[in-house]
Design a protein around this motif. Structure first.
Motif, mmCIF file in Angstrom:
data_model
loop_
_atom_site.group_PDB
_atom_site.id
_atom_site.type_symbol
_atom_site.label_atom_id
_atom_site.label_comp_id
_atom_site.label_asym_id
_atom_site.label_seq_id
_atom_site.Cartn_x
_atom_site.Cartn_y
_atom_site.Cartn_z
ATOM 1 N N HIS A 281 0.844 -1.048 0.025
ATOM 2 C CA HIS A 281 0.092 -0.133 0.102
ATOM 3 C C HIS A 281 1.037 1.495 -0.060
ATOM 4 C CE1 HIS A 281 -3.678 -2.388 1.288
ATOM 5 N NE2 HIS A 281 -2.763 -3.278 1.749
ATOM 6 N N LEU A 282 0.605 2.354 -0.883
ATOM 7 C CA LEU A 282 1.433 3.414 -0.961
ATOM 8 C C LEU A 282 0.584 4.432 -0.610
ATOM 9 C CD1 LEU A 282 4.275 4.642 -1.803
ATOM 10 C CD2 LEU A 282 3.286 5.057 -3.980
ATOM 11 N N ILE A 283 0.911 5.402 0.423
ATOM 12 C CA ILE A 283 0.353 6.381 0.494
ATOM 13 C C ILE A 283 1.276 7.827 0.145
ATOM 14 C CG2 ILE A 283 -0.523 8.274 2.360
ATOM 15 C CD1 ILE A 283 -1.949 5.319 2.205
ATOM 16 N N VAL A 284 0.569 8.748 -0.360
ATOM 17 C CA VAL A 284 1.455 9.841 -0.898
ATOM 18 C C VAL A 284 0.630 11.111 -0.532
ATOM 19 C CG1 VAL A 284 2.095 11.132 -3.098
ATOM 20 C CG2 VAL A 284 1.862 8.558 -3.228
ATOM 21 N N VAL A 285 1.415 11.895 0.301
ATOM 22 C CA VAL A 285 0.671 13.363 0.833
ATOM 23 C C VAL A 285 1.844 14.292 0.464
ATOM 24 C CG1 VAL A 285 -0.508 12.140 2.889
ATOM 25 C CG2 VAL A 285 2.038 12.644 3.068
ATOM 26 N N SER A 286 1.376 15.574 0.238
ATOM 27 C CA SER A 286 2.102 16.762 -0.091
ATOM 28 C C SER A 286 2.365 17.214 1.618
ATOM 29 C CB SER A 286 1.097 17.999 -0.456
ATOM 30 O OG SER A 286 -0.057 18.098 0.527
ATOM 31 N N LYS A 287 3.615 18.050 1.639
ATOM 32 C CA LYS A 287 4.057 18.390 2.995
ATOM 33 C C LYS A 287 2.877 18.919 3.912
ATOM 34 C CE LYS A 287 8.021 20.302 5.116
ATOM 35 N NZ LYS A 287 9.190 21.304 5.104
ATOM 36 N N ASP A 288 2.244 19.462 3.461
ATOM 37 C CA ASP A 288 1.010 20.071 4.045
ATOM 38 C C ASP A 288 -0.238 19.370 4.356
ATOM 39 O OD1 ASP A 288 -0.335 20.264 1.876
ATOM 40 O OD2 ASP A 288 -0.651 22.562 1.853
ATOM 41 N N LEU A 289 -0.186 18.026 3.940
ATOM 42 C CA LEU A 289 -0.891 17.036 4.140
ATOM 43 C C LEU A 289 -2.558 17.533 3.346
ATOM 44 C CD1 LEU A 289 -0.657 15.948 7.995
ATOM 45 C CD2 LEU A 289 0.652 15.156 5.715
ATOM 46 N N PHE B 67 -3.684 13.968 -0.712
ATOM 47 C CA PHE B 67 -3.551 12.736 -0.197
ATOM 48 C C PHE B 67 -4.022 11.622 -1.226
ATOM 49 C CE2 PHE B 67 -5.905 8.852 1.384
ATOM 50 C CZ PHE B 67 -4.994 8.379 2.471
ATOM 51 N N ASN B 68 -3.113 10.577 -1.230
ATOM 52 C CA ASN B 68 -3.492 9.582 -2.404
ATOM 53 C C ASN B 68 -2.969 8.185 -1.822
ATOM 54 O OD1 ASN B 68 -4.256 8.452 -4.791
ATOM 55 N ND2 ASN B 68 -2.629 9.272 -5.999
ATOM 56 N N HIS B 69 -3.961 7.225 -2.093
ATOM 57 C CA HIS B 69 -3.674 5.813 -1.426
ATOM 58 C C HIS B 69 -3.846 5.078 -2.654
ATOM 59 C CE1 HIS B 69 -5.384 2.280 1.398
ATOM 60 N NE2 HIS B 69 -4.422 1.988 0.665
ATOM 61 N N ILE B 70 -2.610 4.449 -3.089
ATOM 62 C CA ILE B 70 -2.564 3.680 -4.173
ATOM 63 C C ILE B 70 -1.845 2.568 -4.270
ATOM 64 C CG2 ILE B 70 -3.040 5.649 -5.929
ATOM 65 C CD1 ILE B 70 0.029 5.878 -6.159
ATOM 66 N N HIS B 71 -1.670 1.462 -5.167
ATOM 67 C CA HIS B 71 -1.165 0.144 -5.109
ATOM 68 C C HIS B 71 -0.468 -0.158 -6.252
ATOM 69 C CE1 HIS B 71 -4.838 0.189 -2.670
ATOM 70 N NE2 HIS B 71 -4.079 -0.135 -1.633
ATOM 71 N N PRO B 72 0.771 0.023 -6.128
ATOM 72 C CA PRO B 72 1.745 -0.363 -7.175
ATOM 73 C C PRO B 72 1.568 -2.024 -7.518
ATOM 74 C CG PRO B 72 2.941 1.013 -5.609
ATOM 75 C CD PRO B 72 1.377 0.564 -5.186
ATOM 76 N N ASP B 73 1.867 -2.015 -8.800
ATOM 77 C CA ASP B 73 1.809 -3.691 -9.226
ATOM 78 C C ASP B 73 3.281 -4.418 -8.897
ATOM 79 O OD1 ASP B 73 -0.635 -3.479 -10.532
ATOM 80 O OD2 ASP B 73 0.383 -2.463 -12.311
ATOM 81 N N TYR B 74 2.989 -5.664 -8.398
ATOM 82 C CA TYR B 74 4.223 -6.469 -8.032
ATOM 83 C C TYR B 74 4.632 -6.876 -9.250
ATOM 84 C CZ TYR B 74 7.370 -9.153 -5.686
ATOM 85 O OH TYR B 74 8.823 -9.933 -5.261
ATOM 86 N N LYS B 75 6.138 -6.710 -9.571
ATOM 87 C CA LYS B 75 6.719 -7.336 -10.814
ATOM 88 C C LYS B 75 7.515 -8.584 -10.534
ATOM 89 C CE LYS B 75 4.772 -3.960 -13.445
ATOM 90 N NZ LYS B 75 3.827 -4.325 -14.352
ATOM 91 N N GLY B 76 7.597 -8.880 -9.245
ATOM 92 C CA GLY B 76 8.494 -9.955 -8.798
ATOM 93 C C GLY B 76 9.944 -9.094 -8.537
ATOM 94 N N GLY B 77 10.569 -10.156 -7.924
ATOM 95 C CA GLY B 77 12.123 -9.536 -7.621
ATOM 96 C C GLY B 77 11.916 -8.400 -6.586
ATOM 97 N N GLY B 78 10.996 -8.277 -6.007
ATOM 98 C CA GLY B 78 11.335 -7.244 -4.786
ATOM 99 C C GLY B 78 10.753 -5.788 -5.719
#
Ligand code: CU
Length: 282
Positions: free
Chosen positions: A98-106, A109-120
């Motif tokens: 789960h990836l959360i992205v916020v600006s410095k002043d909050l 807000f974005n909650h996104i899910h990068p795809d797993y490509k294998g190999g970490g």
């Protein structure tokens, strides 16, 4: 295109992560919460340090300093301290990361899910709405280890908009996407189990919404950050299968201070996110 530089984050940036009370404990009376109630089953509670010193997370943006509102590939590479990829991750709430992205002043807000490509390696393409600093928080569970959150500050090209003040709100009622959401918090104190109850109504009719849909396998998700974005909590509901109008969460604010939190829910196929700012007394 400028060659992307690599920013490496060592485990020292570990932040706190906690999960809501779940499953069979959900019926425990809230007056007598179980000792581990705030930690759920992910083993990543605030009081137990995951072994993240063994894990290195590298966030790579292309370009390294992205442009405002343009598609920006992001790769997250997770290795052990010997630079060997971490291969296996537990699925938590339907995702390996789960990836959360916020600006410095909050304000963003974005909650996104990068795809797993294998190999970490996890990949996603995302956008940033304005210039300035953002924090990336990757939340994952390497198999056999506890929940960990590894983070990276990044900078986006262009002038940052004037920072929005992060002001505690005296009335915790918000209207978002046609829903009126009320937040009630019991025991709002540092280091205490705090109960967060979101109540969701139709904004026009004021009728309770009783058909919330599961979002990532639960009635809702709550992400909490301290005003400086240093303290991070990801909380899951006490009763995951609830469908509204109430969604209840329990967490423990690690310190006093101002926090922003975002509740995320799904109704009629659409996810909505409702932010609140609270002050946790000492
Ligand atoms: Cu997520």
């Amino acid at each position: 295109m400028k060659k992307a530089a690599i920013a490496t984050l060592l485990g020292t940036a570990l932040l706190l992560s906690a999960c809501g009370q779940q499953g069979k404990e959900a019926s425990a009376p809230k007056e007598a919460p179980k000792e581990e109630a705030g930690h759920g089953n992910h083993g990543g509670g605030a009081s137990e340090a995951p072994k993240s010193a063994e894990v290195v997370t590298t966030f790579k943006l292309t370009p390294e300093k992205p442009q405002t509102r343009s598609d920006t590939p992001l790769t997250i590479q997770i290795t052990d301290k010997n630079n060997k990829p971490v291969e296996n991750f537990d699925i938590t709430h339907e995702k390996k990361l789960h990836l959360i992205v916020v600006s410095k002043d909050l304000s963003f807000f974005n909650h996104i899910h990068p795809d797993y490509k294998g190999g970490g390696r996890f990949d996603i393409t995302t956008q940033f709405p304005g210039g300035g600093d953002y924090k990336l928080l990757a939340d994952f569970v390497p198999t056999g280890q506890g929940t960990m959150t590894q983070t990276q500050w990044i900078s986006v090209q262009g002038d940052a908009p004037a920072a929005a003040a992060i002001e505690p709100e005296s009335t915790l009622v918000k209207t978002v996407d046609g829903k009126e959401v009320t937040l009630a918090i019991d025991h709002l104190m540092a280091g205490m189990d705090a109960n967060l109850t979101f109540t969701i109504r139709d904004a026009a009719s004021k009728q309770p919404v009783t058909n919330l849909q599961p979002y990532l396998g639960a009635v809702g998700h709550v992400v909490i950050l301290s005003a400086d974005a240093e303290q991070y909590l990801h909380v899951h509901p006490m009763e995951e299968k609830a469908s509204g109008p109430d969604a209840k969460f329990m967490t423990k604010f690690p310190k006093s201070g101002v926090y922003k939190l975002w509740g995320q829910f799904q109704h009629e196929g659409k996810v909505f996110t409702v932010p609140f700012v609270v002050k946790v007394p000492a």
